[in-house]
Write a protein that holds these residues in place. Structure first.
Motif, mmCIF file in Angstrom:
data_model
loop_
_atom_site.group_PDB
_atom_site.id
_atom_site.type_symbol
_atom_site.label_atom_id
_atom_site.label_comp_id
_atom_site.label_asym_id
_atom_site.label_seq_id
_atom_site.Cartn_x
_atom_site.Cartn_y
_atom_site.Cartn_z
ATOM 1 N N GLU A 60 0.814 -1.218 0.000
ATOM 2 C CA GLU A 60 0.000 0.000 0.000
ATOM 3 C C GLU A 60 0.847 1.268 0.000
ATOM 4 N N GLU B 291 -4.069 2.745 -5.794
ATOM 5 C CA GLU B 291 -3.659 3.493 -4.607
ATOM 6 C C GLU B 291 -4.646 3.334 -3.452
ATOM 7 N N THR B 292 -5.905 2.999 -3.757
ATOM 8 C CA THR B 292 -6.918 2.872 -2.705
ATOM 9 C C THR B 292 -7.480 1.461 -2.573
ATOM 10 N N GLN C 269 -6.497 -1.239 -1.079
ATOM 11 C CA GLN C 269 -6.470 -1.789 0.280
ATOM 12 C C GLN C 269 -7.594 -1.192 1.130
ATOM 13 N N LEU C 270 -7.745 0.128 1.096
ATOM 14 C CA LEU C 270 -8.787 0.789 1.885
ATOM 15 C C LEU C 270 -10.178 0.335 1.449
ATOM 16 N N ARG C 271 -10.412 0.308 0.145
ATOM 17 C CA ARG C 271 -11.737 -0.065 -0.353
ATOM 18 C C ARG C 271 -12.090 -1.497 0.005
ATOM 19 N N GLU D 78 -10.841 -3.436 2.412
ATOM 20 C CA GLU D 78 -11.027 -3.652 3.851
ATOM 21 C C GLU D 78 -12.413 -3.188 4.293
ATOM 22 N N ARG D 79 -12.895 -2.054 3.748
ATOM 23 C CA ARG D 79 -14.242 -1.585 4.084
ATOM 24 C C ARG D 79 -15.295 -2.553 3.522
ATOM 25 N N THR E 150 -17.377 -0.019 -5.851
ATOM 26 C CA THR E 150 -17.665 0.709 -4.628
ATOM 27 C C THR E 150 -19.129 0.581 -4.234
ATOM 28 N N ILE F 173 -19.082 -0.246 -0.410
ATOM 29 C CA ILE F 173 -18.529 0.501 0.720
ATOM 30 C C ILE F 173 -19.525 1.512 1.296
#
Length: 430
Positions: free
Chosen positions: A21, A291-292, A294-296, A298-299, A377, A413
């Motif tokens: 990440e 770039e996102t 991992q964040l997306r 995990e949510r 998303t 998300i």
């Protein structure tokens, strides 16, 4: 003697190995090669100028695998069907989560799968594949590849190592050497898990017995690179519809393969012939999305757990196919615990009352979108039996536990409480 590592491809700082990440923010790109731009520009060009005629000659020798002493070791830019700066940056970054030696980008997930199979499964060989598979993969292997001179045999996704080996030996006895073991794990849409490590051991046994080691491929689209890493467990190639979690915004079509560099050299050559590469703009969009990821994800994993728990206890839901619900003594539970870092964000569930009941629920959704695909998303639902898997024979669907009331749910998300409210009100109509 190894070549010095370029500054924009370094993976360590002061002996500390950087996480994917962090690396996806700049790996494979030097801002000072593009006027200092922090983000790569989009290289909308079909062709690239050579410094000299001899350089052009050398680059084409390298492309064809006929390198001579003094030719450049690194691929330089020739023509966007072969390479493009945006594609090169994307491919560098695609290696990060899977820890692969190399990666390739394609115009769709199916172009990644078909190009890889054309490159690795030559006429006169066979494919051993897990079942179930994504509908288009299943139909391509069963219906098209025989016209290419490649026959196929299957094993159930939940098979033990002994059962996989028996299926492999039976296939060798029927039609000769196996060139590819093709798996999908978790499987679409049932979330059945394939024991990748067992498949790798079977490939090694076949090499001892037949003199040829099949290439082990795993379609990792359903879980994505954050929750499942097939290469770590012995797969040679991890294949993706990058449309899904990596792209993650339902605004592009793309595919990718990560894995063994030697095998991908063959696949790259086939991609050059077929023209199944990805365009520069989509490569740029995917570089942005990485770039996102991992964040997306995990949510989405967190939201999926909440929704699955709600559905599990609902009186109008007969079964929820979510990996965390596997019983302690189930062999699939062992595979899940050994292979997966998450339970994923896409799962299926059975509505009591079959197809008509499923349709009534789907038609009443208000927040969750009624559409195929997954990994965006936004949350999506579909009825695979009448859409994505409608071409899979009914007897095959029945054997793999695929009921008429099965609904596939890709959890996005949004606020989880809002998703649960939509599930509740839609199920009231069943």
């Amino acid at each position: 003697m190894s070549k010095p590592q370029k500054s924009y491809r370094k993976r360590e700082i002061a002996g500390h190995t950087l996480s994917p990440e962090s690396l996806v923010m700049g790996f494979g790109y030097d801002p000072f090669m593009s006027e200092g731009s922090i983000k790569p520009p989009i290289f909308m060009t079909s062709t690239f100028a050579f410094k000299s005629a001899r350089e052009g000659e050398a680059l084409f020798r390298r492309l064809a695998g006929r390198m001579e002493v003094g030719d450049p070791e690194d691929a330089d830019l020739i023509y966007t069907r072969f390479n493009n700066p945006n594609m090169e940056v994307l491919e560098d970054r695609l290696t990060l989560y899977d820890d692969g030696e190399a990666a390739l980008a394609f115009s769709s997930g199916m172009s990644a799968i078909t190009t890889a199979l054309f490159a690795c499964a030559e006429p006169g060989t066979g494919i051993l594949h897990s079942s179930p598979l994504y509908g288009a993969s299943e139909v391509f292997i069963r219906s098209f590849m025989p016209d290419w001179g490649v026959r196929s045999a299957e094993f159930d996704a939940w098979s033990t190592e002994d059962q996989i080996l028996k299926a492999a030996r039976d296939a060798v006895a029927r039609f000769g050497p196996i060139s590819v073991i093709f798996t999908e794990s978790p499987a679409n849409p049932t979330n059945a898990l394939v024991d990748i490590a067992a498949c790798a051991r079977v490939a090694s046994i076949l090499e001892q017995e037949t003199g040829r080691r099949p290439i082990l491929m795993c379609d990792n689209t359903m879980m994505g690179p954050v929750g499942h890493k097939p290469l770590k467990h012995g797969a040679d190639l991890a294949l993706y519809s990058l449309t899904k979690y990596v792209g993650g915004h339902s605004d592009l079509i793309a595919g990718g393969i990560v894995g063994n560099d030697e095998i991908l050299t063959k696949v790259r050559r086939m991609r050059n012939y077929l023209g199944t590469m990805l365009d520069a703009h989509s490569c740029w969009l995917l570089t942005r999305s990485l770039e996102t990821v991992q964040l997306r994800m995990e949510r989405a994993f967190s939201n999926a757990r909440i929704c699955a728990n709600y559905l599990k206890d609902h009186p109008k839901v007969a079964r929820v196919m979510y990996p965390e619900f596997l019983a302690a003594g189930d062999p699939q539970r062992k595979v899940f615990e050994e292979q997966c870092d998450a339970a994923g964000a896409t799962f299926s569930f059975d509505v009591t009352g079959g197809k008509e009941a499923a349709f009534r629920m789907l038609d009443k959704l208000q927040l969750i979108k009624l559409a195929v695909s997954l990994g965006g998303t936004e949350s999506l639902m579909c009825h695979p039996g009448s859409t994505t898997h409608s071409a899979v024979p009914a007897d095959v669907r029945a054997r793999i536990g695929f009921t008429d009331g099965l609904i596939r749910f890709s959890v996005g998300i949004e606020a989880p409480d809002d998703l649960v409210v939509d599930l509740k009100q839609a199920l009231e109509h069943v």
